[in-house]
Design a protein around this motif. Structure first.
Motif, PDB file in Angstrom:
ATOM      1  N   GLU A 145       0.814  -1.211   0.000  1.00  0.00           N
ATOM      2  CA  GLU A 145       0.000   0.000   0.000  1.00  0.00           C
ATOM      3  C   GLU A 145       0.854   1.270   0.000  1.00  0.00           C
ATOM      4  O   GLU A 145       0.528   2.251  -0.678  1.00  0.00           O
ATOM      5  CB  GLU A 145      -0.929  -0.006   1.224  1.00  0.00           C
ATOM      6  CG  GLU A 145      -1.927   1.130   1.248  1.00  0.00           C
ATOM      7  CD  GLU A 145      -2.930   1.005   2.387  1.00  0.00           C
ATOM      8  OE1 GLU A 145      -3.347   2.056   2.912  1.00  0.00           O
ATOM      9  OE2 GLU A 145      -3.281  -0.132   2.748  1.00  0.00           O
ATOM     10  N   ALA A 146       1.963   1.259   0.740  1.00  0.00           N
ATOM     11  CA  ALA A 146       2.832   2.438   0.801  1.00  0.00           C
ATOM     12  C   ALA A 146       3.407   2.772  -0.570  1.00  0.00           C
ATOM     13  O   ALA A 146       3.532   3.947  -0.941  1.00  0.00           O
ATOM     14  CB  ALA A 146       3.960   2.202   1.806  1.00  0.00           C
ATOM     15  N   THR A 147       3.747   1.752  -1.335  1.00  0.00           N
ATOM     16  CA  THR A 147       4.295   1.961  -2.676  1.00  0.00           C
ATOM     17  C   THR A 147       3.241   2.522  -3.617  1.00  0.00           C
ATOM     18  O   THR A 147       3.501   3.463  -4.380  1.00  0.00           O
ATOM     19  CB  THR A 147       4.862   0.635  -3.218  1.00  0.00           C
ATOM     20  OG1 THR A 147       5.937   0.208  -2.379  1.00  0.00           O
ATOM     21  CG2 THR A 147       5.371   0.793  -4.638  1.00  0.00           C
ATOM     22  N   ALA A 148       2.029   1.957  -3.574  1.00  0.00           N
ATOM     23  CA  ALA A 148       0.942   2.449  -4.429  1.00  0.00           C
ATOM     24  C   ALA A 148       0.557   3.874  -4.057  1.00  0.00           C
ATOM     25  O   ALA A 148       0.222   4.693  -4.926  1.00  0.00           O
ATOM     26  CB  ALA A 148      -0.265   1.527  -4.328  1.00  0.00           C
ATOM     27  N   TYR A 149       0.627   4.185  -2.773  1.00  0.00           N
ATOM     28  CA  TYR A 149       0.341   5.549  -2.317  1.00  0.00           C
ATOM     29  C   TYR A 149       1.410   6.521  -2.831  1.00  0.00           C
ATOM     30  O   TYR A 149       1.099   7.638  -3.245  1.00  0.00           O
ATOM     31  CB  TYR A 149       0.289   5.595  -0.784  1.00  0.00           C
ATOM     32  CG  TYR A 149       0.335   6.985  -0.210  1.00  0.00           C
ATOM     33  CD1 TYR A 149      -0.806   7.781  -0.167  1.00  0.00           C
ATOM     34  CD2 TYR A 149       1.535   7.528   0.258  1.00  0.00           C
ATOM     35  CE1 TYR A 149      -0.745   9.079   0.341  1.00  0.00           C
ATOM     36  CE2 TYR A 149       1.594   8.817   0.766  1.00  0.00           C
ATOM     37  CZ  TYR A 149       0.446   9.586   0.799  1.00  0.00           C
ATOM     38  OH  TYR A 149       0.512  10.867   1.289  1.00  0.00           O
ATOM     39  N   GLY A 150       2.660   6.069  -2.844  1.00  0.00           N
ATOM     40  CA  GLY A 150       3.769   6.946  -3.195  1.00  0.00           C
ATOM     41  C   GLY A 150       3.656   7.564  -4.572  1.00  0.00           C
ATOM     42  O   GLY A 150       3.982   8.737  -4.771  1.00  0.00           O
ATOM     43  N   THR A 151       3.187   6.801  -5.556  1.00  0.00           N
ATOM     44  CA  THR A 151       3.093   7.320  -6.923  1.00  0.00           C
ATOM     45  C   THR A 151       1.707   7.878  -7.247  1.00  0.00           C
ATOM     46  O   THR A 151       1.467   8.318  -8.364  1.00  0.00           O
ATOM     47  CB  THR A 151       3.451   6.220  -7.941  1.00  0.00           C
ATOM     48  OG1 THR A 151       2.806   4.999  -7.574  1.00  0.00           O
ATOM     49  CG2 THR A 151       4.948   6.011  -8.007  1.00  0.00           C
ATOM     50  N   ARG A 164      12.347   5.676  -2.526  1.00  0.00           N
ATOM     51  CA  ARG A 164      11.484   6.213  -1.471  1.00  0.00           C
ATOM     52  C   ARG A 164      12.242   6.339  -0.153  1.00  0.00           C
ATOM     53  O   ARG A 164      13.034   5.460   0.201  1.00  0.00           O
ATOM     54  CB  ARG A 164      10.263   5.298  -1.281  1.00  0.00           C
ATOM     55  CG  ARG A 164       9.208   5.878  -0.343  1.00  0.00           C
ATOM     56  CD  ARG A 164       7.955   5.018  -0.312  1.00  0.00           C
ATOM     57  NE  ARG A 164       8.119   3.857   0.551  1.00  0.00           N
ATOM     58  CZ  ARG A 164       7.747   2.624   0.233  1.00  0.00           C
ATOM     59  NH1 ARG A 164       7.230   2.369  -0.959  1.00  0.00           N
ATOM     60  NH2 ARG A 164       7.897   1.637   1.086  1.00  0.00           N
ATOM     61  N   ASP A 165      12.033   7.456   0.550  1.00  0.00           N
ATOM     62  CA  ASP A 165      12.649   7.727   1.864  1.00  0.00           C
ATOM     63  C   ASP A 165      14.177   7.811   1.785  1.00  0.00           C
ATOM     64  O   ASP A 165      14.868   7.493   2.755  1.00  0.00           O
ATOM     65  CB  ASP A 165      12.247   6.660   2.896  1.00  0.00           C
ATOM     66  CG  ASP A 165      10.758   6.678   3.180  1.00  0.00           C
ATOM     67  OD1 ASP A 165      10.181   7.780   3.242  1.00  0.00           O
ATOM     68  OD2 ASP A 165      10.165   5.593   3.332  1.00  0.00           O
ATOM     69  N   GLU A 166      14.686   8.242   0.626  1.00  0.00           N
ATOM     70  CA  GLU A 166      16.137   8.375   0.485  1.00  0.00           C
ATOM     71  C   GLU A 166      16.515   9.804   0.116  1.00  0.00           C
ATOM     72  O   GLU A 166      15.753  10.529  -0.519  1.00  0.00           O
ATOM     73  CB  GLU A 166      16.669   7.407  -0.576  1.00  0.00           C
ATOM     74  CG  GLU A 166      16.558   5.938  -0.159  1.00  0.00           C
ATOM     75  CD  GLU A 166      17.346   5.014  -1.073  1.00  0.00           C
ATOM     76  OE1 GLU A 166      18.216   5.510  -1.821  1.00  0.00           O
ATOM     77  OE2 GLU A 166      17.081   3.801  -1.034  1.00  0.00           O
ATOM     78  N   ILE A 167      17.723  10.187   0.546  1.00  0.00           N
ATOM     79  CA  ILE A 167      18.302  11.472   0.147  1.00  0.00           C
ATOM     80  C   ILE A 167      19.466  11.159  -0.784  1.00  0.00           C
ATOM     81  O   ILE A 167      20.437  10.519  -0.386  1.00  0.00           O
ATOM     82  CB  ILE A 167      18.793  12.275   1.368  1.00  0.00           C
ATOM     83  CG1 ILE A 167      17.616  12.581   2.307  1.00  0.00           C
ATOM     84  CG2 ILE A 167      19.460  13.573   0.927  1.00  0.00           C
ATOM     85  CD1 ILE A 167      18.026  13.278   3.597  1.00  0.00           C
ATOM     86  N   MET A 199       6.750  10.275  -1.351  1.00  0.00           N
ATOM     87  CA  MET A 199       7.778   9.252  -1.130  1.00  0.00           C
ATOM     88  C   MET A 199       8.991   9.772  -0.373  1.00  0.00           C
ATOM     89  O   MET A 199       9.874   8.996  -0.018  1.00  0.00           O
ATOM     90  CB  MET A 199       8.218   8.676  -2.484  1.00  0.00           C
ATOM     91  CG  MET A 199       7.162   7.828  -3.154  1.00  0.00           C
ATOM     92  SD  MET A 199       7.716   7.137  -4.739  1.00  0.00           S
ATOM     93  CE  MET A 199       7.416   8.525  -5.823  1.00  0.00           C
ATOM     94  N   LYS A 200       9.048  11.092  -0.177  1.00  0.00           N
ATOM     95  CA  LYS A 200      10.184  11.719   0.503  1.00  0.00           C
ATOM     96  C   LYS A 200      11.499  11.371  -0.202  1.00  0.00           C
ATOM     97  O   LYS A 200      12.465  10.951   0.418  1.00  0.00           O
ATOM     98  CB  LYS A 200      10.227  11.298   1.984  1.00  0.00           C
ATOM     99  CG  LYS A 200       8.982  11.705   2.756  1.00  0.00           C
ATOM    100  CD  LYS A 200       8.853  13.227   2.822  1.00  0.00           C
ATOM    101  CE  LYS A 200       7.592  13.672   3.563  1.00  0.00           C
ATOM    102  NZ  LYS A 200       6.443  13.928   2.698  1.00  0.00           N
ATOM    103  N   ILE A 201      11.510  11.586  -1.526  1.00  0.00           N
ATOM    104  CA  ILE A 201      12.737  11.431  -2.312  1.00  0.00           C
ATOM    105  C   ILE A 201      13.361  12.816  -2.428  1.00  0.00           C
ATOM    106  O   ILE A 201      12.791  13.720  -3.050  1.00  0.00           O
ATOM    107  CB  ILE A 201      12.458  10.850  -3.705  1.00  0.00           C
ATOM    108  CG1 ILE A 201      11.683   9.538  -3.589  1.00  0.00           C
ATOM    109  CG2 ILE A 201      13.767  10.620  -4.460  1.00  0.00           C
ATOM    110  CD1 ILE A 201      11.300   8.932  -4.934  1.00  0.00           C
TER     111      ILE A 201
END
Length: 422
Positions: free
Chosen positions: A204-210, A243-246, A366-368
């Protein structure tokens, strides 16, 4: 997802841009601003109370050091009361933050100023048209008849195995699929894209991200017991890789490509538009995704459009490029160009690719992020495009190249298919 700071500072602009997308619930902006104000008041109250507690705790230490136990005990009682109040405030904060988030995610992305106004596909702008529409022989037939004639796809057995809209490719039909996929991947990797083979189900988190959730639940197949979704496009898992990476600024742009099967329920589709390969529930597609510096995203969008255009030229298919109007754009897109190929036997245009800039809409979810030269963390921009979706490409290749001797394939596919003709 739109950034709350931007909404707060540009409420009128947000309403104006959303009206271009024909978003009807503009009152939601005011509701969000009210919820944001309440949340900020709660945060201020919480921070003020926490500061008072910290000061009181220091004072307790000082009183104990002076031997004034009575005053210290009184302060302890005061801190205990503050703790109870703080706990209640923190609980209210959690509820308020979730409530605000649940409202903000209902807002689609703001369309670029380049997006034309309009409500239906008829309002899309034709950017350019290229290629030569073929003159077919008098006995030419549409691809669903050619498929049977050359025994390329078995829709009936596919329906028996799974259901309507799940084609079974066979023989030279399967070989043509494999040839196209390999050619598309080779073309993309030669242009600097790194190839991935991602999972075909996502959480679900992945589908939400895009942006597929909460907007497109009804279009995705849902594995309810595990909470997984079958992917509607490789864009979903591939974009979520970061996702969630800098990332480092010098690593941009990040260029990725992937082949996957794609699964779409296409609820409500019916009629001639869904015949044969025009619209199916499972199909193959090669995708390109880029994560780029915000200052470069529209330049990169033009490059990606050119990338897909060259691919269609190599396949020798007549095509046109459309700039989508506000009412025909996806929930997450800021600007989209659609590619359509001309089906000579059906005498109609068929969409085969969409190339979109999402700006920060997906990457905020996704906080990219990346760190700029000043060390400040910023959101990257995300873009993606089909390069290409196979069903309608195959339909047009079959229809437009039919001759008395068979289906003549474009030169670029000869080495991949192992022959120049079906």
């Amino acid at each position: 997802m739109l950034q709350i700071n931007f909404i707060r500072q540009n409420a009128d602009l947000v309403k104006e841009r959303l009206s271009v997308k024909n978003f009807s619930d503009l009152g939601l902006i005011d509701k969000i601003l009210q919820a944001d104000e309440q949340l900020r008041k709660l945060k201020t109250e919480t921070e003020t109370l926490q500061a008072s507690m910290n000061a009181a705790s220091k004072e307790i230490g000082m009183l104990m050091g002076k031997g004034d136990k009575a005053a210290a005990e009184e302060k302890k009682q005061e801190v205990a009361q503050h703790k109870n109040t703080l706990q209640q405030l923190n609980e209210q904060l959690v509820v308020a933050e979730k409530s605000l988030h649940d409202e903000v995610v209902k807002l689609p992305n703001l369309p670029s100023t380049l997006v034309p106004k309009g409500k239906t596909p008829e309002d899309n702008e034709v950017v350019r048209e290229a290629g030569v529409k073929p003159t077919l022989p008098a006995n030419a037939v549409p691809h669903w008849d050619l498929i049977k004639q050359y025994d390329l796809v078995d829709f009936e057995t596919g329906a028996k195995i799974t259901g309507s809209g799940f084609p079974l490719y066979k023989g030279k039909g399967a070989k043509l699929q494999r040839a196209l996929i390999q050619y598309f991947l080779d073309y993309n990797t030669a242009a600097g894209y790194t190839e991935y083979l991602p999972p075909h189900m996502v959480n679900e988190a992945t589908a939400y991200g895009t942006g597929q959730l909460p907007d497109k639940e009804g279009q995705m197949y849902h594995v309810t017991e595990d909470g997984f979704y079958l992917i509607p496009t490789a864009e979903v898992p591939v974009t979520n890789i970061y996702r969630d990476e800098i990332v480092k600024e010098e690593e941009l742009p990040i260029k990725m490509t992937a082949y996957t099967p794609c699964f779409r329920r296409e609820a409500g589709s019916f009629g001639k538009d869904v015949r044969g390969l025009n619209r199916v529930h499972q199909f193959d597609k090669v995708e390109v995704v880029q994560l780029v510096h915000p200052n470069k995203s529209y330049e990169v969008l033009d490059e990606m459009v050119t990338h897909v255009e060259k691919l269609l030229n190599a396949l020798e298919l007549p095509y046109r490029i459309l700039r989508l109007c506000g009412g025909d754009m996806s929930f997450a897109s800021a600007l989209t160009y659609d590619f359509e190929v001309y089906s000579a036997a059906q005498e109609r245009w068929l969409e085969c690719s969409s190339v979109s800039n999402f700006e920060t809409f997906q990457t905020n979810r996704m906080k990219i992020r990346y760190k700029d030269v000043n060390g400040k963390t910023q959101l990257v921009h995300s873009l993606n495009g089909s390069s290409l979706a196979l069903p309608r490409i195959v339909a047009c290749l079959l229809e437009n190249n039919q001759t008395e001797k068979g289906i003549m394939l474009p030169k670029v596919l000869h080495s991949y298919f192992g022959a120049d003709t079906i």
